[in-house]
Design a protein around this motif. Structure first.
Motif, PDB file in Angstrom:
ATOM      1  N   UNK A  15       6.952 -60.594  57.705  1.00 25.63           N
ATOM      2  CA  UNK A  15       6.585 -62.008  57.651  1.00 25.63           C
ATOM      3  C   UNK A  15       5.431 -62.234  56.674  1.00 25.63           C
ATOM      4  N   UNK A  16       4.469 -61.318  56.645  1.00 22.73           N
ATOM      5  CA  UNK A  16       3.360 -61.446  55.700  1.00 22.73           C
ATOM      6  C   UNK A  16       3.853 -61.311  54.257  1.00 22.73           C
ATOM      7  N   UNK A  17       4.796 -60.415  54.028  1.00 24.13           N
ATOM      8  CA  UNK A  17       5.362 -60.256  52.686  1.00 24.13           C
ATOM      9  C   UNK A  17       6.127 -61.508  52.271  1.00 24.13           C
ATOM     10  N   UNK A  18       6.864 -62.073  53.196  1.00 24.26           N
ATOM     11  CA  UNK A  18       7.609 -63.304  52.911  1.00 24.26           C
ATOM     12  C   UNK A  18       6.657 -64.448  52.589  1.00 24.26           C
ATOM     13  N   UNK A  19       5.590 -64.547  53.347  1.00 21.32           N
ATOM     14  CA  UNK A  19       4.582 -65.579  53.088  1.00 21.32           C
ATOM     15  C   UNK A  19       3.962 -65.385  51.699  1.00 21.32           C
ATOM     16  N   UNK A  20       3.651 -64.143  51.352  1.00 23.96           N
ATOM     17  CA  UNK A  20       3.080 -63.846  50.028  1.00 23.96           C
ATOM     18  C   UNK A  20       4.065 -64.209  48.919  1.00 23.96           C
ATOM     19  N   UNK A  21       5.347 -63.955  49.147  1.00 29.84           N
ATOM     20  CA  UNK A  21       6.373 -64.318  48.165  1.00 29.84           C
ATOM     21  C   UNK A  21       6.371 -65.828  47.920  1.00 29.84           C
ATOM     22  N   UNK A  22       6.354 -66.605  48.996  1.00 34.06           N
ATOM     23  CA  UNK A  22       6.359 -68.062  48.858  1.00 34.06           C
ATOM     24  C   UNK A  22       5.078 -68.553  48.180  1.00 34.06           C
ATOM     25  N   UNK A  23       3.953 -67.931  48.498  1.00 33.41           N
ATOM     26  CA  UNK A  23       2.696 -68.319  47.850  1.00 33.41           C
ATOM     27  C   UNK A  23       2.748 -68.026  46.355  1.00 33.41           C
ATOM     28  N   UNK A  24       3.329 -66.899  45.995  1.00 32.15           N
ATOM     29  CA  UNK A  24       3.460 -66.545  44.582  1.00 32.15           C
ATOM     30  C   UNK A  24       4.379 -67.524  43.857  1.00 32.15           C
ATOM     31  N   UNK A  25       5.501 -67.835  44.478  1.00 38.74           N
ATOM     32  CA  UNK A  25       6.431 -68.785  43.869  1.00 38.74           C
ATOM     33  C   UNK A  25       5.783 -70.158  43.719  1.00 38.74           C
ATOM     34  N   UNK A  26       5.025 -70.588  44.726  1.00 42.79           N
ATOM     35  CA  UNK A  26       4.324 -71.869  44.675  1.00 42.79           C
ATOM     36  C   UNK A  26       3.373 -71.899  43.483  1.00 42.79           C
ATOM     37  N   UNK A  27       2.596 -70.837  43.338  1.00 44.06           N
ATOM     38  CA  UNK A  27       1.650 -70.761  42.214  1.00 44.06           C
ATOM     39  C   UNK A  27       2.383 -70.759  40.872  1.00 44.06           C
ATOM     40  N   UNK A  28       3.510 -70.075  40.813  1.00 45.29           N
ATOM     41  CA  UNK A  28       4.296 -70.030  39.577  1.00 45.29           C
ATOM     42  C   UNK A  28       4.812 -71.414  39.205  1.00 45.29           C
ATOM     43  N   UNK A  29       5.326 -72.143  40.186  1.00 47.01           N
ATOM     44  CA  UNK A  29       5.823 -73.493  39.918  1.00 47.01           C
ATOM     45  C   UNK A  29       4.692 -74.420  39.473  1.00 47.01           C
ATOM     46  N   UNK A  30       3.530 -74.295  40.097  1.00 44.31           N
ATOM     47  CA  UNK A  30       2.401 -75.132  39.690  1.00 44.31           C
ATOM     48  C   UNK A  30       1.955 -74.808  38.262  1.00 44.31           C
ATOM     49  N   UNK A  31       1.949 -73.521  37.931  1.00 43.52           N
ATOM     50  CA  UNK A  31       1.572 -73.122  36.572  1.00 43.52           C
ATOM     51  C   UNK A  31       2.580 -73.649  35.552  1.00 43.52           C
ATOM     52  N   UNK A  32       3.860 -73.569  35.881  1.00 46.59           N
ATOM     53  CA  UNK A  32       4.896 -74.072  34.973  1.00 46.59           C
ATOM     54  C   UNK A  32       4.782 -75.589  34.813  1.00 46.59           C
ATOM     55  N   UNK A  33       4.468 -76.285  35.897  1.00 42.87           N
ATOM     56  CA  UNK A  33       4.294 -77.739  35.816  1.00 42.87           C
ATOM     57  C   UNK A  33       3.101 -78.087  34.938  1.00 42.87           C
ATOM     58  N   UNK A  34       2.047 -77.325  35.075  1.00 43.48           N
ATOM     59  CA  UNK A  34       0.858 -77.552  34.259  1.00 43.48           C
ATOM     60  C   UNK A  34       1.149 -77.296  32.781  1.00 43.48           C
ATOM     61  N   UNK A  35       1.906 -76.251  32.500  1.00 39.76           N
ATOM     62  CA  UNK A  35       2.279 -75.935  31.125  1.00 39.76           C
ATOM     63  C   UNK A  35       3.145 -77.051  30.531  1.00 39.76           C
ATOM     64  N   UNK A  36       4.076 -77.544  31.303  1.00 40.03           N
ATOM     65  CA  UNK A  36       4.950 -78.625  30.828  1.00 40.03           C
ATOM     66  C   UNK A  36       4.137 -79.900  30.578  1.00 40.03           C
ATOM     67  N   UNK A  37       3.190 -80.173  31.452  1.00 38.35           N
ATOM     68  CA  UNK A  37       2.339 -81.352  31.267  1.00 38.35           C
ATOM     69  C   UNK A  37       1.504 -81.221  29.990  1.00 38.35           C
ATOM     70  N   UNK A  38       0.963 -80.031  29.759  1.00 45.59           N
ATOM     71  CA  UNK A  38       0.162 -79.794  28.550  1.00 45.59           C
ATOM     72  C   UNK A  38       1.019 -79.964  27.297  1.00 45.59           C
ATOM     73  N   UNK A  39       2.266 -79.481  27.355  1.00 47.92           N
ATOM     74  CA  UNK A  39       3.174 -79.630  26.217  1.00 47.92           C
ATOM     75  C   UNK A  39       3.455 -81.110  25.948  1.00 47.92           C
ATOM     76  N   UNK A  40       3.703 -81.868  27.000  1.00 47.98           N
ATOM     77  CA  UNK A  40       3.979 -83.301  26.837  1.00 47.98           C
ATOM     78  C   UNK A  40       2.769 -84.010  26.241  1.00 47.98           C
TER      79      UNK A  40
END
Length: 128
Positions: A15-40
């Motif tokens: 369960x802790x590994x699964x939680x860490x996976x979701x936290x990592x994915x969340x951070x990745x999506x936020x970083x990608x959104x930030x990159x897309x915003x900067x590009x725009x």
């Protein structure tokens, strides 16, 4: 056959590994959104410059800006979904941890009770 305590201990780790996976994915999506915003923002900034190619290819700039904004929105939506999954994983992890602690405490109490009973039995044997 493994004991319930062992199974719960392993489940806590999973369960802790699964939680860490979701936290990592969340951070990745936020970083990608930030990159897309900067590009725009960068494209919009170049659009108004005099030496920009935007005067020759305005539709290209508009498409790229729209694409960047679309990627940002998609990534933010995915990040929100992952935030929900993080909350669910946290609740499950807490629930399994409580169950593991309860059974571990019960095992310790039972072991302690057996040790006391053994000591009492040994004392009685010595007295007889």
């Amino acid at each position: 056959m493994s004991t319930r305590k062992d199974r719960l201990k392993k489940l806590v780790k999973v369960q802790e590994q699964l939680k860490a996976l979701h936290e990592t994915r969340h951070a990745t999506f936020l970083a990608a959104a930030s990159t897309a915003e900067a590009e725009a923002r960068e494209l919009v900034g170049h659009f108004d410059q005099a030496d920009s190619l935007s005067r020759l290819f305005p539709e290209l700039y508009h498409r790229r800006i729209a694409s960047a904004v679309g990627r940002q929105e998609t990534n933010l939506a995915s990040a929100r979904q992952e935030a929900g999954l993080i909350a669910t994983a946290t609740a499950r992890t807490n629930m399994v941890e409580r169950a593991y602690k309860d059974i571990r405490n019960r095992d310790e109490r039972e072991r302690s009770d057996r040790e006391r009973l053994d000591l009492i039995a040994q004392k009685r044997e010595k007295e007889e």
